[in-house]
Write a protein that holds these residues in place. Structure first.
Motif, short mmCIF file in Angstrom:
data_model
loop_
_atom_site.label_atom_id
_atom_site.label_comp_id
_atom_site.label_asym_id
_atom_site.label_seq_id
_atom_site.Cartn_x
_atom_site.Cartn_y
_atom_site.Cartn_z
N THR A 118 0.98 -1.21 -0.20
CA THR A 118 0.10 -0.19 0.09
C THR A 118 0.83 1.38 0.01
O THR A 118 1.87 1.46 0.83
CB THR A 118 -0.93 0.15 1.23
OG1 THR A 118 -1.79 -1.20 1.20
CG2 THR A 118 -2.01 1.28 1.21
N GLN A 119 0.50 2.09 -0.99
CA GLN A 119 1.26 3.15 -1.20
C GLN A 119 0.58 4.48 -0.48
O GLN A 119 -0.93 4.46 -0.76
CB GLN A 119 1.69 3.65 -2.56
CG GLN A 119 2.51 4.88 -2.75
CD GLN A 119 2.85 5.14 -4.37
OE1 GLN A 119 4.01 4.48 -4.59
NE2 GLN A 119 1.91 5.86 -5.05
N ASP A 120 0.94 5.29 0.08
CA ASP A 120 0.22 6.40 0.95
C ASP A 120 0.04 7.66 -0.08
O ASP A 120 -0.49 8.85 0.62
CB ASP A 120 0.98 6.53 2.46
CG ASP A 120 0.94 5.47 3.08
OD1 ASP A 120 0.05 4.65 3.07
OD2 ASP A 120 1.86 5.21 4.25
N TRP A 121 0.66 7.69 -1.06
CA TRP A 121 0.66 8.98 -1.75
C TRP A 121 -0.33 9.08 -2.96
O TRP A 121 -0.14 9.81 -3.93
CB TRP A 121 2.17 9.20 -2.47
CG TRP A 121 3.15 8.99 -1.27
CD1 TRP A 121 3.23 9.73 -0.13
CD2 TRP A 121 4.45 8.64 -1.54
NE1 TRP A 121 4.18 9.25 0.56
CE2 TRP A 121 5.05 8.56 -0.38
CE3 TRP A 121 4.96 7.61 -2.48
CZ2 TRP A 121 6.55 8.09 -0.09
CZ3 TRP A 121 6.47 7.21 -2.43
CH2 TRP A 121 7.06 7.34 -1.14
#
Length: 891
Positions: free
Chosen positions: A225-228
């Motif tokens: 999961t990428q938070d951006w």
């Protein structure tokens, strides 16, 4: 009266354009053993070699902006609107594909086929050698909107389609069958990327998740999961370490370890905008990225802990430039300040000399500490300064201290920049006791490079020392030079005079050292900007009513007034000799005014309004910056290359439009990157009727023809010749050392002569047959070609055999003379024509004198020789005279 474009300037090239939001295409050239990068820059695309990031090719322009790119081993495919074009050699359009009803947004080359998808749901499979539609699939955008497309490795004729609804479908494009449907992960698919492992695919979702999925078993192996925000790109390393890179809309790149299933490191602010595409080079620890910030970057993985560092880059402005100015006296560097807040230097010689001085910051220490701590993006943006509105540069002391001073939008303090170190300087020049609402509006560095004069919106004009950054005083009795905003400041070449212009309609003259006012000039309209040409002492003022004033600072009087612009005058520049004033305005015109005559001498329209202009100190290039464009455009000064007839233009002159110049490939770079055999340039056989062309044969083939008898004497054998073997029994011979045949018995019907003509026994040579045919057809190319293949000895034999005694005929002599006349008339093989004619006359002069037809032809040939040589002699004499004069001229 309508115009015909510019008579003074012509478009040359554009600087600073490298990439846009379209994902790049990467291709490997097997013959060159090199990777090439293809990026879009609007209506055309550029090709760079990854090793040096040097531009090697620029494509022809398409009617619309390019929406997507793809490349295979031979061709580059570009979609513009509803049309797809195939380019060969990265330049020329060789095939167009028409069939889509809406804009194409995805392309995928697959073998001998090309798969394209548009925003309306049509997916078309093309046979690109013939441009025919092989298969057409129709999807409903409401239920399955195709958003990503890829070919799984080793899956023959299979294509995996991803949708913005989240589902995926695997299709066989040969049988037009849907093989399998993947339900998805409750988020739209943004990226599909093949992993180094067979059957394993990386899937990027709009929710920020990354799914590593086995499509054969329909099993998810791992997820991240990428938070951006959404995943904009995915890439897998193939040189060993199991690393995956993911791009984000904020310009950050995350690197994931697929074995440990965790985040390894991250590269923040790799780009200032969305990562359009990221691609690992096959078998190399290099990552190539591009983005909408007009940047191409190559990252290398040689840091401890698996981190990457920037190896090489090509970067321009990510927002349109607002101010440009030539830096230095050689005219090779152009300083440009853009709305993105950066200050950059573009070289007119080569892109490797470009410099990026960076983005201004409130405090360099705070910015560096924030980068080390990997602080939040909001804090990073707060430390950055706003865009530069105006700047001034000098080269006198740039090796000692900062040489550029800039004013920023909405900020009172001016910043200094160091051109040689390519960094922001250490000083913030802010006047004391100034209202917080004041803003720096004008700046000028003295010719000596020691002082900076800065004007502000509150009417102050302050002087600073650039070495120490200390405040040295201000102009005016009450620390106020004008009652309104200062619109322009300037200093003369000897630091004796300071000139300021303000919104109070006043132009004031001050002593530089004492800072006392000497005189002021009342203007009819408030000035908008000001420019001083120090060498000539001419001061140009652009007024708010779109007119121009030129003031002589010696007499302090208005000497010229120009009117003609129909919009705000954005910028001005003087020619090096001070004769011309070039102005640009919001009416999209670029006008050149001649100061001695006081007339408009050149005017032309451009598509986008120019906001900045600068003429090089050498006068060879005019640089312009335009609204909405990221590049700096160069125009060549045609008056330096030839005579240009400038005449005063009438008041009702209607200028014609000029196309903005495009990018050109560097001559020093390799241009062709196709694996096809390149077409070599073939020179014309003859450049002009008054010129002659040599044969390019070795000198030994024609220079020694007139000295064959001397060569034969030198090559005479020392040992006496041995007696030849006996002739065959059926040929009667006469006894002796030299073999001679017995003459056959003649009859009375054959005549009384006992002299045997060799023409009866001799066979006609190939050259002789070709001459006879050419005499009838009038084309002498074949005999000339045959004679070129003969050596000097063979030529001597061939010319001897042209006479009747040697087995020839009178017609052959005439044909040979006609051939020489043809060679002289065409101007080709000039050296061979004279050499052949000399040997021919030497061997056959006796036979020619007995042939009236041949003598008449020789007389005509002689007159042609004399006339041709007279023309050459005149050209030689003129060239020698000019060369002698040049050598003897005293500089």
């Amino acid at each position: 009266m309508s115009g015909g474009g510019s008579s003074l300037f012509s478009g040359f090239r554009v600087l600073g354009l490298y990439s846009n939001h379209v994902p790049h295409a990467l291709r490997y050239h097997q013959k060159h053993r090199e990777f090439y990068l293809v990026t879009s820059v609007g209506k055309c695309f550029h090709t760079y070699n990854v090793n040096r990031l040097g531009i090697v090719a620029v494509s022809n322009s398409l009617p619309d902006d390019i929406s997507c790119l793809a490349a295979d081993r031979m061709l580059v495919f570009a979609a513009a609107g509803r049309e797809i074009s195939a380019f060969a050699k990265n330049k020329e359009v060789v095939m167009c594909y028409h069939g889509h009803k809406q804009e194409v947004h995805l392309l995928l080359p697959l073998g001998d086929q090309l798969i394209s998808s548009d925003i309306g749901g049509d997916v078309i499979v093309w046979d690109f050698p013939g441009g025919e539609v092989y298969l057409r699939l129709q999807f409903d955008p409401a239920s399955f909107n195709v958003s990503a497309m890829m070919h799984p490795s080793t899956y023959l004729n299979k294509v995996l389609l991803g949708s913005s609804q989240g589902a995926l479908q695997l299709w066989n494009i040969k049988t037009s069958k849907l093989l399998f449907t993947f339900p998805g992960w409750s988020a739209g698919v943004t990226v599909l990327q093949q992993s180094p492992a067979v059957d394993v695919v990386g899937i990027g979702l709009a929710s920020g998740r990354i799914i590593i999925h086995n499509i054969r078993l329909d099993k998810t192996l791992m997820s991240f999961t990428q938070d951006w925000g959404p995943i904009s790109s995915l890439a897998f390393r193939t040189d060993g370490p199991p690393i995956m890179a993911s791009g984000s809309p904020q310009g950050h790149i995350a690197f994931w370890d697929l074995e440990r299933r965790q985040l390894v490191t991250q590269q923040r602010h790799a780009h200032s905008t969305t990562i359009a595409a990221a691609t690992f080079l096959h078998g190399e620890p290099l990552l190539v990225t591009n983005g909408a910030d007009n940047a191409i970057k190559v990252w290398i993985f040689d840091q401890e802990g698996g981190g990457a560092r920037l190896l090489r880059s090509r970067q321009g402005h990510s927002a349109p430039p607002t101010t440009i100015c030539h830096h230095g006296n050689d005219g090779k560097n152009i300083l440009s300040a853009g709305q993105d807040g950066t200050l950059q230097s573009f070289s007119t010689v080569h892109e490797r000399f470009n410099k990026n001085l960076g983005h201004g910051s409130v405090s360099k220490k705070k910015e560096q500490n924030n980068k080390k701590r990997k602080g939040s993006s909001s804090l990073y943006e707060e430390l950055r300064l706003s865009a530069i509105t105006t700047f001034s540069s000098a080269t006198a002391r740039q090796s000692d201290w900062d040489s550029v001073v800039a004013c920023h939008r909405g900020r009172l303090a001016a910043t200094t920049w160091n051109y040689q170190r390519c960094t922001m300087g250490v000083h913030h020049l802010q006047p004391p006791n100034t209202p917080r609402s004041a803003v720096a509006t004008a700046v000028s560095i003295t010719s000596c490079g020691n002082f900076a004069v800065i004007g502000s919106s509150c009417g102050r004009v302050d002087v600073y020392n650039l070495q120490s950054g200390l405040h040295r005083g201000c102009y005016g009795d009450k620390e106020k030079a004008h009652d309104g905003t200062v619109r322009g400041v300037a200093t003369d070449a000897l630091n004796q005079l300071t000139l300021t212009a303000g919104s109070d309609w006043l132009l004031k003259f001050w002593r530089f050292k004492s800072r006392k006012q000497e005189e002021q000039l009342k203007l009819n309209v408030a000035p908008a900007s000001m420019l001083l040409h120090r060498d000539s002492g001419m001061l140009a003022l652009a007024l708010d009513d779109f007119t121009l004033l030129v003031v002589d600072i010696e007499t302090r009087r208005v000497v010229r007034k120009f009117s003609g612009h129909h919009g705000n005058i954005n910028d001005m520049t003087f020619s090096p000799d001070g004769r011309w004033l070039v102005t640009v305005a919001m009416d999209c015109t670029i006008r050149t005014w001649d100061l001695p005559s006081g007339c408009l001498v050149d005017c032309f329209l451009v598509a986008m309004a120019p906001v900045g202009v600068s003429l090089s100190p050498t006068g060879d290039f005019l640089a312009t910056a335009h609204v909405g464009s990221l590049g700096v455009y160069l125009w060549t000064n045609k008056s330096l290359c030839g005579l240009v007839g400038l005449r005063p233009l009438p008041a009702d002159y209607q200028p014609a439009g000029e196309t903005l110049p495009g990018v050109t490939a560097e001559q020093s770079e390799q241009e062709v990157t196709s694996e096809e055999v390149d077409d070599e340039y073939k020179s014309a056989e003859q450049l002009g009727a008054e010129l002659v062309t040599l044969s390019l044969l070795p000198e030994s083939r024609w220079k020694s023809l007139l000295h064959l008898d001397l060569i034969k004497r030198r090559n005479k054998p020392i040992v006496p010749p041995a007696a030849p073997p006996a002739a065959p029994f059926y040929l009667p011979t006469v006894p002796g050392l030299t073999p001679r045949f017995t003459l056959p018995m003649t009859t009375e019907q054959e005549g009384q002569s006992k002299v045997l003509d060799w023409g009866v026994l001799a066979q006609r040579s190939e050259v002789g047959c070709a001459l006879e045919e050419s005499l009838q057809s009038g084309c002498f190319d074949r005999p000339i070609r045959l004679l070129k293949d003969c050596g000097p000895a063979v030529l001597s034999v061939e010319f001897t055999n042209l006479t009747s005694q040697g087995g020839g005929a009178s017609s052959l002599l005439l044909a040979f003379i006609k051939m020489i006349e043809h060679m002289l008339a065409s101007g080709r093989n000039f050296d061979l024509a004279h050499a052949y004619l000399g040997l021919f006359l030497k061997l056959n002069l006796h036979s020619l004198s007995e042939d009236p037809a041949a003598m008449d032809a020789l007389v005509r040939l002689s007159s042609r020789l004399e006339a041709g040589w007279a023309e050459l002699q005149t050209s030689f004499n003129q060239s020698l005279c000019l060369l002698t004069y040049t050598k003897s001229a005293v500089l």
